[in-house]
Design a protein around this motif. Structure first.
Motif, PDB file in Angstrom:
ATOM      1  N   LEU A 140       0.906   7.928  -7.857  1.00 20.71           N
ATOM      2  CA  LEU A 140       0.145   9.059  -8.384  1.00 20.71           C
ATOM      3  C   LEU A 140      -1.194   9.197  -7.673  1.00 20.71           C
ATOM      4  CD1 LEU A 140       0.872   8.478 -12.172  1.00 20.71           C
ATOM      5  CD2 LEU A 140       2.046  10.032 -10.586  1.00 20.71           C
ATOM      6  N   GLU A 141      -1.684   8.100  -7.125  1.00 21.74           N
ATOM      7  CA  GLU A 141      -2.905   8.030  -6.319  1.00 21.74           C
ATOM      8  C   GLU A 141      -2.623   7.030  -5.200  1.00 21.74           C
ATOM      9  OE1 GLU A 141      -6.004   6.579  -8.877  1.00 21.74           O
ATOM     10  OE2 GLU A 141      -5.910   8.308 -10.225  1.00 21.74           O
ATOM     11  N   ASP A 142      -3.521   6.934  -4.225  1.00 23.06           N
ATOM     12  CA  ASP A 142      -3.398   5.865  -3.241  1.00 23.06           C
ATOM     13  C   ASP A 142      -3.389   4.550  -4.017  1.00 23.06           C
ATOM     14  OD1 ASP A 142      -3.498   7.756  -1.240  1.00 23.06           O
ATOM     15  OD2 ASP A 142      -5.534   7.261  -0.606  1.00 23.06           O
ATOM     16  N   CYS A 143      -2.402   3.692  -3.751  1.00 23.41           N
ATOM     17  CA  CYS A 143      -2.212   2.456  -4.517  1.00 23.41           C
ATOM     18  C   CYS A 143      -2.207   1.233  -3.613  1.00 23.41           C
ATOM     19  CB  CYS A 143      -0.856   2.460  -5.226  1.00 23.41           C
ATOM     20  SG  CYS A 143      -0.677   3.700  -6.480  1.00 23.41           S
ATOM     21  N   GLN A 190       0.866  -1.180   0.000  1.00 24.94           N
ATOM     22  CA  GLN A 190       0.000   0.000   0.000  1.00 24.94           C
ATOM     23  C   GLN A 190       0.902   1.230   0.000  1.00 24.94           C
ATOM     24  OE1 GLN A 190      -2.283  -0.688   3.630  1.00 24.94           O
ATOM     25  NE2 GLN A 190      -4.005  -1.396   2.401  1.00 24.94           N
ATOM     26  N   LEU A 191       0.638   2.141  -0.925  1.00 25.02           N
ATOM     27  CA  LEU A 191       1.387   3.397  -1.016  1.00 25.02           C
ATOM     28  C   LEU A 191       0.390   4.548  -1.076  1.00 25.02           C
ATOM     29  CD1 LEU A 191       3.959   2.446  -3.805  1.00 25.02           C
ATOM     30  CD2 LEU A 191       4.360   2.486  -1.337  1.00 25.02           C
ATOM     31  N   PRO A 192       0.554   5.557  -0.218  1.00 25.09           N
ATOM     32  CA  PRO A 192      -0.338   6.708  -0.308  1.00 25.09           C
ATOM     33  C   PRO A 192       0.060   7.611  -1.475  1.00 25.09           C
ATOM     34  CG  PRO A 192       1.299   7.104   1.382  1.00 25.09           C
ATOM     35  CD  PRO A 192       1.515   5.697   0.878  1.00 25.09           C
ATOM     36  N   GLN A 193      -0.904   8.363  -1.975  1.00 24.19           N
ATOM     37  CA  GLN A 193      -0.624   9.315  -3.049  1.00 24.19           C
ATOM     38  C   GLN A 193       0.577  10.170  -2.664  1.00 24.19           C
ATOM     39  OE1 GLN A 193      -3.888  11.904  -4.002  1.00 24.19           O
ATOM     40  NE2 GLN A 193      -2.852  12.772  -5.766  1.00 24.19           N
ATOM     41  N   LEU A 215       0.148   4.195 -10.444  1.00 28.40           N
ATOM     42  CA  LEU A 215       1.532   4.202  -9.998  1.00 28.40           C
ATOM     43  C   LEU A 215       2.439   4.509 -11.182  1.00 28.40           C
ATOM     44  CD1 LEU A 215       3.293   3.238  -7.465  1.00 28.40           C
ATOM     45  CD2 LEU A 215       3.510   1.108  -8.722  1.00 28.40           C
ATOM     46  N   LYS A 216       3.352   5.446 -10.998  1.00 32.04           N
ATOM     47  CA  LYS A 216       4.358   5.730 -12.019  1.00 32.04           C
ATOM     48  C   LYS A 216       5.609   4.931 -11.653  1.00 32.04           C
ATOM     49  CE  LYS A 216       6.428   9.750 -11.908  1.00 32.04           C
ATOM     50  NZ  LYS A 216       6.707  11.184 -12.060  1.00 32.04           N
ATOM     51  N   MET A 217       6.126   4.184 -12.619  1.00 34.72           N
ATOM     52  CA  MET A 217       7.354   3.438 -12.396  1.00 34.72           C
ATOM     53  C   MET A 217       8.462   4.144 -13.168  1.00 34.72           C
ATOM     54  SD  MET A 217       8.428   1.058 -10.543  1.00 34.72           S
ATOM     55  CE  MET A 217       6.963   0.152 -10.085  1.00 34.72           C
ATOM     56  N   VAL A 218       9.462   4.606 -12.435  1.00 34.45           N
ATOM     57  CA  VAL A 218      10.577   5.342 -13.015  1.00 34.45           C
ATOM     58  C   VAL A 218      11.727   4.361 -13.268  1.00 34.45           C
ATOM     59  CG1 VAL A 218      12.233   7.215 -12.631  1.00 34.45           C
ATOM     60  CG2 VAL A 218       9.889   7.413 -11.743  1.00 34.45           C
ATOM     61  N   THR A 219      12.281   4.412 -14.492  1.00 34.32           N
ATOM     62  CA  THR A 219      13.449   3.604 -14.839  1.00 34.32           C
ATOM     63  C   THR A 219      14.510   4.531 -15.419  1.00 34.32           C
ATOM     64  OG1 THR A 219      12.879   3.132 -17.139  1.00 34.32           O
ATOM     65  CG2 THR A 219      11.881   1.706 -15.452  1.00 34.32           C
TER      66      THR A 219
END
Length: 120
Positions: A95-98, A35-38, A67-71
């Motif tokens: 980007l949002e609660d995930c 769980q990740l908050p925005q 969710l944005k995944m940065v590479t």
């Protein structure tokens, strides 16, 4: 055969609305309930890993949010309802609660979790 639920899986990383629960399941694989908050940005926690990015592959399913995944080659956005594969070399930004569930090689994932835990 082995099964677990989010509730029965121990918290490996928690705080600030971030919760990562993980348990070895099936020998060489671990399951994670995340769980990740925005606004959560895990890039700072990856500092010190190769390319400052998570080096563990993950296969999973987005339950909620975006969710944005940065590479090192760019970014991709994942959203609820999508199954995913994230190869080594990534860092998530919510980007949002995930919420998502993923499966990863236990040894690789444990190394990343230990690194993140040592950061703070």
């Amino acid at each position: 055969m082995t099964a677990t639920t989010r509730k029965d899986t121990p918290v490996a990383i928690g705080g600030g609305g971030v919760e990562l629960r993980t348990r070895e399941i099936g020998g060489e694989l671990s399951v994670a309930f995340v769980q990740l908050p925005q606004g959560a940005d895990l890039r700072p926690a990856m500092k010190g890993l190769t390319d400052d990015l998570c080096q563990c592959p993950h296969w999973g399913y987005m339950l909620k949010g975006r969710l944005k995944m940065v590479t090192k080659d760019g970014e991709a956005v994942y959203e609820a309802g999508q199954a995913f594969y994230w190869p080594p070399g990534h860092a998530p930004v919510a980007l949002e609660d995930c919420e998502y569930v993923d499966f990863s090689p236990t040894d690789d994932f444990t190394a990343v979790i230990d690194h993140i835990a040592s950061q703070g």
